[in-house]
Design a protein around this motif. Sequence first.
Motif, PDB file in Angstrom:
ATOM      1  N   HIS A 164      46.444  34.182  31.944  1.00 55.48           N
ATOM      2  CA  HIS A 164      47.521  33.446  31.324  1.00 55.48           C
ATOM      3  C   HIS A 164      47.351  31.811  31.874  1.00 55.48           C
ATOM      4  CE1 HIS A 164      49.804  36.819  29.765  1.00 55.48           C
ATOM      5  NE2 HIS A 164      49.334  37.582  30.728  1.00 55.48           N
ATOM      6  N   ALA A 165      47.898  31.137  31.037  1.00 59.56           N
ATOM      7  CA  ALA A 165      48.390  29.722  31.556  1.00 59.56           C
ATOM      8  C   ALA A 165      49.240  29.397  32.411  1.00 59.56           C
ATOM      9  CB  ALA A 165      48.269  28.843  30.484  1.00 59.56           C
ATOM     10  N   HIS A 166      50.081  30.324  32.512  1.00 60.10           N
ATOM     11  CA  HIS A 166      51.500  30.217  33.407  1.00 60.10           C
ATOM     12  C   HIS A 166      52.166  31.331  33.289  1.00 60.10           C
ATOM     13  CE1 HIS A 166      55.251  27.485  34.577  1.00 60.10           C
ATOM     14  NE2 HIS A 166      54.507  27.858  35.474  1.00 60.10           N
ATOM     15  N   ALA A 167      52.167  32.188  34.646  1.00 59.45           N
ATOM     16  CA  ALA A 167      52.608  33.280  34.737  1.00 59.45           C
ATOM     17  C   ALA A 167      52.807  33.794  36.431  1.00 59.45           C
ATOM     18  CB  ALA A 167      51.826  34.476  34.086  1.00 59.45           C
ATOM     19  N   ASN A 168      53.829  34.700  36.549  1.00 61.47           N
ATOM     20  CA  ASN A 168      53.954  35.445  37.831  1.00 61.47           C
ATOM     21  C   ASN A 168      52.888  36.426  38.037  1.00 61.47           C
ATOM     22  OD1 ASN A 168      55.826  33.608  39.185  1.00 61.47           O
ATOM     23  ND2 ASN A 168      57.502  34.479  37.874  1.00 61.47           N
ATOM     24  N   ILE A 169      52.450  36.621  39.136  1.00 58.38           N
ATOM     25  CA  ILE A 169      51.685  37.665  39.393  1.00 58.38           C
ATOM     26  C   ILE A 169      52.455  38.756  39.986  1.00 58.38           C
ATOM     27  CG2 ILE A 169      49.704  38.711  40.521  1.00 58.38           C
ATOM     28  CD1 ILE A 169      48.508  35.882  40.721  1.00 58.38           C
TER      29      ILE A 169
ATOM     30  N   VAL B 214      50.242  31.868  38.714  1.00 53.34           N
ATOM     31  CA  VAL B 214      49.189  31.005  38.125  1.00 53.34           C
ATOM     32  C   VAL B 214      49.480  29.904  37.509  1.00 53.34           C
ATOM     33  CG1 VAL B 214      47.406  32.526  38.337  1.00 53.34           C
ATOM     34  CG2 VAL B 214      48.909  32.749  36.366  1.00 53.34           C
ATOM     35  N   ARG B 215      48.966  28.873  37.551  1.00 52.49           N
ATOM     36  CA  ARG B 215      49.483  27.732  36.539  1.00 52.49           C
ATOM     37  C   ARG B 215      48.507  27.153  35.690  1.00 52.49           C
ATOM     38  NH1 ARG B 215      51.689  27.413  41.915  1.00 52.49           N
ATOM     39  NH2 ARG B 215      53.721  26.969  41.868  1.00 52.49           N
TER      40      ARG B 215
ATOM     41  N   LEU C  65      44.645  28.391  33.199  1.00 54.58           N
ATOM     42  CA  LEU C  65      43.820  29.595  33.230  1.00 54.58           C
ATOM     43  C   LEU C  65      42.655  29.741  33.943  1.00 54.58           C
ATOM     44  CD1 LEU C  65      44.275  29.412  29.281  1.00 54.58           C
ATOM     45  CD2 LEU C  65      44.373  31.677  30.391  1.00 54.58           C
ATOM     46  N   GLY C  66      42.399  28.458  34.714  1.00 50.87           N
ATOM     47  CA  GLY C  66      41.343  28.453  35.713  1.00 50.87           C
ATOM     48  C   GLY C  66      41.520  29.049  37.082  1.00 50.87           C
ATOM     49  N   ASP C  67      42.848  29.268  37.161  1.00 51.54           N
ATOM     50  CA  ASP C  67      43.305  29.687  38.480  1.00 51.54           C
ATOM     51  C   ASP C  67      42.461  30.910  38.927  1.00 51.54           C
ATOM     52  OD1 ASP C  67      44.936  28.328  40.212  1.00 51.54           O
ATOM     53  OD2 ASP C  67      46.629  28.461  38.754  1.00 51.54           O
ATOM     54  N   ALA C  68      41.935  31.007  40.432  1.00 50.59           N
ATOM     55  CA  ALA C  68      41.143  32.102  40.613  1.00 50.59           C
ATOM     56  C   ALA C  68      42.379  33.174  41.330  1.00 50.59           C
ATOM     57  CB  ALA C  68      40.291  31.714  41.680  1.00 50.59           C
ATOM     58  N   ILE C  69      42.116  34.351  41.267  1.00 49.80           N
ATOM     59  CA  ILE C  69      42.699  35.492  41.787  1.00 49.80           C
ATOM     60  C   ILE C  69      42.011  36.433  42.959  1.00 49.80           C
ATOM     61  CG2 ILE C  69      44.142  37.459  41.186  1.00 49.80           C
ATOM     62  CD1 ILE C  69      44.797  35.838  38.451  1.00 49.80           C
ATOM     63  N   ALA C  70      41.007  36.584  42.322  1.00 46.66           N
ATOM     64  CA  ALA C  70      40.128  37.413  43.328  1.00 46.66           C
ATOM     65  C   ALA C  70      38.545  37.176  43.424  1.00 46.66           C
ATOM     66  CB  ALA C  70      40.404  38.836  43.063  1.00 46.66           C
TER      67      ALA C  70
ATOM     68  N   TYR D  20      50.991  40.669  34.942  1.00 47.90           N
ATOM     69  CA  TYR D  20      51.667  39.072  34.960  1.00 47.90           C
ATOM     70  C   TYR D  20      53.124  39.443  34.332  1.00 47.90           C
ATOM     71  CZ  TYR D  20      46.720  37.557  35.070  1.00 47.90           C
ATOM     72  OH  TYR D  20      45.530  37.361  35.447  1.00 47.90           O
ATOM     73  N   GLU D  21      53.801  38.665  34.957  1.00 43.59           N
ATOM     74  CA  GLU D  21      54.903  38.340  34.025  1.00 43.59           C
ATOM     75  C   GLU D  21      54.930  36.756  33.713  1.00 43.59           C
ATOM     76  OE1 GLU D  21      58.956  39.015  36.308  1.00 43.59           O
ATOM     77  OE2 GLU D  21      58.855  37.052  36.390  1.00 43.59           O
TER      78      GLU D  21
END
Lengths: 277, 783
Positions: free
Chosen positions: B64-69, B113-114, B116-121, B142-143
Amino acid sequence: MFHQPMTFKQALELRSELGADATVINGGTDVVVAMNHGAIKPTCFLDLSGINAIRKIDRDNGHLILGAGVTFAQLGKLHVRTLKEASLSVGGPAIRNMGTIGGNIATASPAGDGCVALLALGADVQLSSKDRGQRWIPLVDYFIDYRKTALADDELIQAVRIPYNPRSRWYKIGKRGAVNISLVCCAVSQNEDKKTQLAFGCVGPIPRTAPKASALLNGETLSAELIDDVANLVAQEVSPIDDQRGSAAYRRAMCSTLTKRLLTQLMEDNPKGDADA
Amino acid sequence: MIQQVTTTESDKAQDAPIAPPDHLVGKSCRRIDGKEKVTGTALYGADLFPNSAELFASVVRSQHAHANITAIDTTKALEVAGVLGVYTHADVGGTNIHGLIRRDHPALASKRVRYLGDAIAVVVAKTERAAKLGRDRVEVSYEPLPVIATMEQAIADGACKLYPEGNVMGDKRIRKGDVELALANSHVVVTDTFFTQTVDHAFLDIEAGTGHWDGQVLTLYVAGQWVHEERRLIALALGLPVEQIRIIQPVTGGAFGGREDISIQIYLGLAALKHQGKTIALRYTRSESMRARHKRHALKIESTFGAKADGTLTAARIVVHSDEGAYASTGIAVMRKAASHATGPYRVPNVEVDVYGVHTNNNPTGAMRGFGACQMAIAYEGMMDRIARALNMDREAFRRKNLIQSGDTVTTGQHVDPVSIGHCLSKAIAKFKERPYPGNDKLPDYMRRGWGMSAICFGLGYGDGFPDCSRARVEMNDDGTATVYTGGVEVGQGLLNTMMQIAGEDLGLPMEHMRIVAADTELTDESGSSSATRQTYFTGNAVRMAASELREQVLDIAGIKLKVHPHEITLQQGWAFETAKPDNRVSIQQICTEGLTRGYSLKATALFKPRTITEVPQTGQSPRAFITYLFGAHVSQVLVNMETGEVKVERHIAAHDVGKAVNPQSVEGQIVGGVAQGLGMALMEEVTYKDGRIMNPGLTDYIIPTIKDLPPVEAIIVEHDDPGGPFGAHGVGEPPLIGAVPAILSAIYDATGKAPCELPMNPERTWRLINDVRENDPLSKVF
């Protein structure tokens, strides 16, 4: 599995046996790129690049028979102007040395430059199967919908047939000078009895002709007024879409513009309607 | 990176005559990294894979381009055969944050995440394939939040905030004189709005490298642009002391600002720390590289300029909105550079500039060749053409009337001396007029030819009081060679040769006797970043200072050996000899062997640290915002198909004052490369987004120029000694791109009679300009 038959007969046998499970490959300029992007994950290949018989260009009774394995580099040396220029506008030298006309037809991309030139030339395509033999169909009937064609699962493209000596023109609009995907491309050809065909790329799901506009031209001597009418009709006839490479509005306008430009060239360069030298 | 040229012994025979002096500064010495690059033996980041990789990493990115994890579930990923570990924010030992100016970018996102390139793991596996399979099996819940796709959406009332403090990241301003009054009293007032596009660096050498942790030292082979700063950022994020991290720059294929932000370093470091003793490899695909990396800022520039009837500029009012994307990166500095370059090399007595940085859910935007100055040149040069036309004045004459001259001030109030912009423009135009201009005479009615020009300036270095310094060390070796040690990064621009030639010039050594060690945090001292066109000036000065001191040490020993005063000794081609009696000589090799044996250190270090002065925030004024200014002028000739909108650049001339060309061939290379990149920006390159998603994350649809698009670039090197530069040199990196774009646009204006204000001028946009078809225009629509 990687099958590399050395004759077309063997290829047809394998195609009959393997059907849609085998990804047909020749130069690999579409298949390998799609694999690299993860778009396809083939497990079985039927490689036609070992078959010399389909790499030839033959002359036959006023026609040219182009084997399916003829490369864009080979086509770039032809005298048929629209196909020569279309072929030279494909990729760069490395792509043209590997990419084949059969592959271009098989991929059936709306941006397939070779297909657009062949459509304008009124080409027929030869589809062959082990059990059902060979059939020639007009290329215009071969393209059905986006990447959907008349090619059956047991068939291979064997050859393409075009008139030997038409008058023709080509123009491609892209965003740069080489390795250039068409934004819009246009091909036009006129045979000795003034039968004229227009074809376009990137203005719909398949490479397409403009039958209504082409019909206006048939048997007629080109004039500025006629060309204007045809160009206007083309704009109504094509159905481009907006995508991230360009807008429908621009593409529609360009179909009209290129039609006018290429027909005018045909008229001015050779007012009597003789074949290209 | 260690480079050396084999010493040839034959020229050291005691009876051989000393070769004539060979001045390395000003000579196109062959690139010492050239042979390896041309023959394919140079090892870039991705070449380290087959040699050393034992385990492979892959990065999980946001959907997501913008979401809460809300949850991260690694269970299924860990079940993939070959997957050894999956690591999230919870596994990161330090702050888990990076960012060049503001530390705001989570290395691995935990709550939000802000883009789509944000890394999570990070997934580590025995094979690259398993790592990628594992990556695809990590389940993130995600929310979704509203996606801020454009600057307009970002500043709208009630817009979803990317940060608690809002979506406006910051602002920068210039206030000088009384703009209101000056515009009211102007003969003409011209207004237009420019839209520059998002641009990708598109360097060839996609992010790739290795990491290894032996329990004591984390060693990373990753290409960056400032290895020492990267080490600090990695240390903070991972919670390791800096001395336990070693970064070694592999051979690097281009950077253009695209390696200034952290890329794969922290992921590799984390993976290595979790797998002690194993070498971990990580490489992006082109698509991942484009989706993850920061971009050039897209700017909306609203410009109003006033002028008197005689063509004298009176005032400028400029409002800029800058798409900062999801994180700050170097945005604040880019905004500052945009403000301070808003009126370019022109005398404008009354100026108001407001630059606003606005966060969106697009990729973060940061450093790219030109760094804010590039976008502003498009606007101010576009305005110069428009005002000249409004006044019915010749474009060159109008510019000349307003160009600053030596001792004049730029917009920030800084006096600049020398100013060579007039000379650069003369050189470029003279070159253009060497060949007759073919005009439109022989063209069909649907083709039009045009030519245009640009005049630009560029403040070198970080500027604005930001600490900016370089260190260097030069050592003599006992074989008579000298080694330069610099933290500066060779990214393809020619830094290695530049530093070796500067040091060799002072030491009287031929190029064959020079070596260099660069960009290894263990072996070299900090030399700042390879950016801001600063290395020749900053590190070049540090190298020169160190080499000069070392020269004195060599002369001292030579004086003892030759029994003359050091002042009477010449160093030339590896020999020290009595200037008046060349037969009284000793080889540098002998000096080194004996000197080192007797306990002389024969090494010298230097720090070059000039100071700039932070601007007054309310006015943007500073007596020394930048250490020095560079100037350049371009002329471009284009052919436009008025029916299709296709533009072909037929000629392009670029004249740049580089102070002194240390290696003229390298300087020409930088000019040609800058023009090529500028041509791409002017005519083709554009990252297109849809709701934060990059629609063209690959070189099939992100169009960069080919050799067929580039005319033979006519590069002109202009040399006015910079009083502060090493041997008068200052640098060349960014200005060629900055000058190229507006010159091409100026030529399109001349050809079509319509003034371009949106980039890139691809066929469709040029066609729209010619035909006044504005609807559906993507850039107008997004803002």
